[in-house]
Write an enzyme that holds these catalytic residues in place. Structure first.
Site, PDB file in Angstrom:
ATOM      1  N   TRP A 109       0.845  -1.197   0.000  1.00 38.89           N
ATOM      2  CA  TRP A 109       0.000   0.000   0.000  1.00 38.89           C
ATOM      3  C   TRP A 109       0.874   1.238   0.000  1.00 38.89           C
ATOM      4  CZ3 TRP A 109      -5.566  -0.108   1.432  1.00 38.89           C
ATOM      5  CH2 TRP A 109      -6.106  -1.409   1.356  1.00 38.89           C
ATOM      6  N   ASP A 114     -12.449   7.120   3.835  1.00 35.09           N
ATOM      7  CA  ASP A 114     -13.078   6.228   4.811  1.00 35.09           C
ATOM      8  C   ASP A 114     -14.172   6.875   5.651  1.00 35.09           C
ATOM      9  OD1 ASP A 114     -13.260   3.572   5.624  1.00 35.09           O
ATOM     10  OD2 ASP A 114     -12.106   3.945   7.436  1.00 35.09           O
ATOM     11  N   ASP A 154     -12.670   1.299  -1.188  1.00 33.41           N
ATOM     12  CA  ASP A 154     -13.843   1.899  -0.524  1.00 33.41           C
ATOM     13  C   ASP A 154     -14.355   3.189  -1.156  1.00 33.41           C
ATOM     14  OD1 ASP A 154     -13.893  -0.131   1.308  1.00 33.41           O
ATOM     15  OD2 ASP A 154     -13.350   1.074   3.034  1.00 33.41           O
ATOM     16  N   TRP A 160     -22.156  -5.031   0.222  1.00 32.08           N
ATOM     17  CA  TRP A 160     -22.192  -3.610   0.513  1.00 32.08           C
ATOM     18  C   TRP A 160     -23.245  -2.879  -0.321  1.00 32.08           C
ATOM     19  CZ3 TRP A 160     -16.987  -0.589   1.307  1.00 32.08           C
ATOM     20  CH2 TRP A 160     -17.262   0.663   1.877  1.00 32.08           C
ATOM     21  N   ASN A 167     -11.949  -7.987   2.556  1.00 33.35           N
ATOM     22  CA  ASN A 167     -13.150  -8.618   3.075  1.00 33.35           C
ATOM     23  C   ASN A 167     -13.049 -10.129   2.946  1.00 33.35           C
ATOM     24  OD1 ASN A 167     -16.264  -9.016   3.503  1.00 33.35           O
ATOM     25  ND2 ASN A 167     -15.819  -6.869   3.964  1.00 33.35           N
ATOM     26  N   TRP A 178     -16.653  -7.668   9.834  1.00 33.60           N
ATOM     27  CA  TRP A 178     -15.459  -7.431   9.028  1.00 33.60           C
ATOM     28  C   TRP A 178     -14.234  -7.105   9.872  1.00 33.60           C
ATOM     29  CZ3 TRP A 178     -14.377  -2.668  10.699  1.00 33.60           C
ATOM     30  CH2 TRP A 178     -15.426  -1.789  10.968  1.00 33.60           C
ATOM     31  N   LYS A 238      -5.356  -7.366   0.724  1.00 29.14           N
ATOM     32  CA  LYS A 238      -5.199  -7.225   2.166  1.00 29.14           C
ATOM     33  C   LYS A 238      -4.052  -8.118   2.610  1.00 29.14           C
ATOM     34  CE  LYS A 238      -5.937  -7.128   6.653  1.00 29.14           C
ATOM     35  NZ  LYS A 238      -5.745  -5.957   7.515  1.00 29.14           N
ATOM     36  N   GLU A 258      -2.579  -8.452   9.418  1.00 31.61           N
ATOM     37  CA  GLU A 258      -2.580  -7.056   9.843  1.00 31.61           C
ATOM     38  C   GLU A 258      -3.988  -6.648  10.253  1.00 31.61           C
ATOM     39  OE1 GLU A 258      -0.529  -5.012   6.727  1.00 31.61           O
ATOM     40  OE2 GLU A 258       1.395  -5.805   7.390  1.00 31.61           O
ATOM     41  N   ASP A 308      -7.619  -5.226  11.388  1.00 29.10           N
ATOM     42  CA  ASP A 308      -8.687  -4.431  10.792  1.00 29.10           C
ATOM     43  C   ASP A 308      -9.062  -3.242  11.665  1.00 29.10           C
ATOM     44  OD1 ASP A 308      -9.035  -6.142   8.581  1.00 29.10           O
ATOM     45  OD2 ASP A 308     -10.298  -7.476   9.756  1.00 29.10           O
TER      46      ASP A 308
END
Length: 389
Positions: A92, A127, A165, A211, A239, A323, A351, A355, A357
């Site tokens: 990332w 977010d 997102d 979603w 997810n 989640w 993901k 690590e 959430d």
């Protein structure tokens, strides 16, 4: 119909995994020794495998944890973590100026003859004020940030997953009005800037099957955000939805987009998402929502709206939403371009398994490495609900 992004085959071949039992240079501080830098790390079953062309980070958190456990005599646990450390996971882009980070990663991957997967994650009003709030302060800063990331990639190969997102939150209505008005145009600009680089493939994130139920609205957003100029869209980032549920959703969305291709995050979907009763789901009934968390070093956590919409309640700080670090999950299909679906360009580990959430269920803050959770993912046998195709 779009073709899969080109995959160059290395003429040099790959070296085997980091030499685990003393052959890795160590950096020691006190009683703890950690592995020094290494240029190549692969899984034994993907050497020279054209269906697994993605770069494996040589010194990610799972590698370091594995080495620490080896030093402490936890050989079985260290061996279990190889199921994570030997696999390609996305990196990332989190630096304020991402050029150096992108350049370093793509150069290392090029030397290894592999393709890095990068995540661009810095959209303004990121977010919707949740765990991973932040991002660029305004549109001008974001345009410069994207341009610097693209400059860092240069002419080298990379697959970029663009803004997890961002579109689903726009479609859900949680983005503040001023940011919402410019978000789709900013994403379209980002697509164009990244696609100016000759070796870069771009996938716009489109949330997950639990979603946004209004596929037409999401397809409209993808079109306005430049999916036609991208290589496709991404689903299930951070997810847990099964491959079967995700591919059914993705195929429906693709049909609304003229046959657009997509990629699926399979990093933790081996048992599907956590249901309200604590088990794994009926694959035909998607549940849960939101994305998850970004890797270590990211500014905060990445989580989509609880329950599939922004209900304003937020997560339970003790238990969390389905989640948020759900127990009993398992690693999913390893990264590969052999997906069994002509619309799915790859299964990826976007993901990074292990690590957090977010600060729920006894976890550290979002994006921090959580060794116990990583070990649980590695040691849990997938139920088969996720499927491999």
């Amino acid at each position: 119909m779009r073709k899969r992004p080109g995959i160059r085959r290395s003429a040099t071949g790959r070296t085997r995994t980091l030499l685990r039992r003393g052959a890795v240079p160590l950096v020691c501080a006190g009683a703890v020794c950690l592995p020094g830098p290494a240029e190549a790390r692969t899984s034994p079953d993907d050497d020279h495998d054209a269906t697994a062309p993605f770069w494996v980070e040589p010194a990610g958190p799972a590698v370091w944890q594995e080495r620490i456990w080896q030093e402490r005599g936890r050989e079985e646990d260290a061996a279990s973590l190889q199921r994570i450390s030997d696999r390609s996971t996305a990196v990332w882009l989190t630096d304020r100026d991402p050029k150096s980070q992108a350049e370093q990663i793509t150069r290392r991957a090029e030397r290894a003859g592999r393709i890095p997967v990068l995540v661009a994650y810095n959209i303004p009003q990121r977010d919707c004020g949740q765990y991973s709030s932040g991002g660029a302060p305004d549109a001008a800063h974001y345009r410069r940030w994207v341009s610097r990331a693209a400059e860092g990639i240069g002419s080298r190969q990379a697959w970029v997953v663009l803004e997890p997102d961002a579109l689903a939150q726009w479609a859900s209505g949680c983005v503040p009005e001023a940011a919402a008005k410019q978000r789709l145009a900013l994403l379209a600009e980002a697509v164009r800037i990244f696609k100016e680089q000759p070796g870069t493939a771009v996938y716009l994130d489109a949330g997950n099957p639990g979603w946004i139920s209004d596929r037409k609205r999401l397809a409209e957003a993808l079109n306005r955000a430049g999916v036609a100029q991208a290589d496709g869209f991404a689903l299930n980032v951070s997810n847990f939805h099964t491959n079967s549920v995700t591919s059914a959703y993705g195929d429906e969305l693709s049909a609304l987009l003229g046959g657009a291709h997509y990629v699926v995050d399979t990093s933790r979907n081996g048992n599907g998402p956590l249901m309200s009763g604590g088990g794994s789901p009926d694959p035909a009934k998607p549940a849960g929502a939101g994305a998850g968390a970004e890797p270590i070093g990211a500014p905060a956590g990445l989580n989509g709206p609880p329950g599939g919409a922004d209900d304003g309640k937020g997560p339970d700080p003790v238990q969390g939403e389905p989640w948020c670090n759900p127990p009993g999950r398992a690693l999913g299909t390893p990264p590969t371009t052999s997906t069994g679906n002509p619309l799915i360009d790859a299964f990826l580990w976007i993901k990074r398994p292990g690590e957090s959430d977010g600060a729920c269920r006894g976890a550290p803050p979002a994006g921090r490495w959580w060794a116990d959770y990583a070990l649980g993912l590695a040691n849990t046998t997938p139920s088969g609900a996720a499927g491999t195709k």
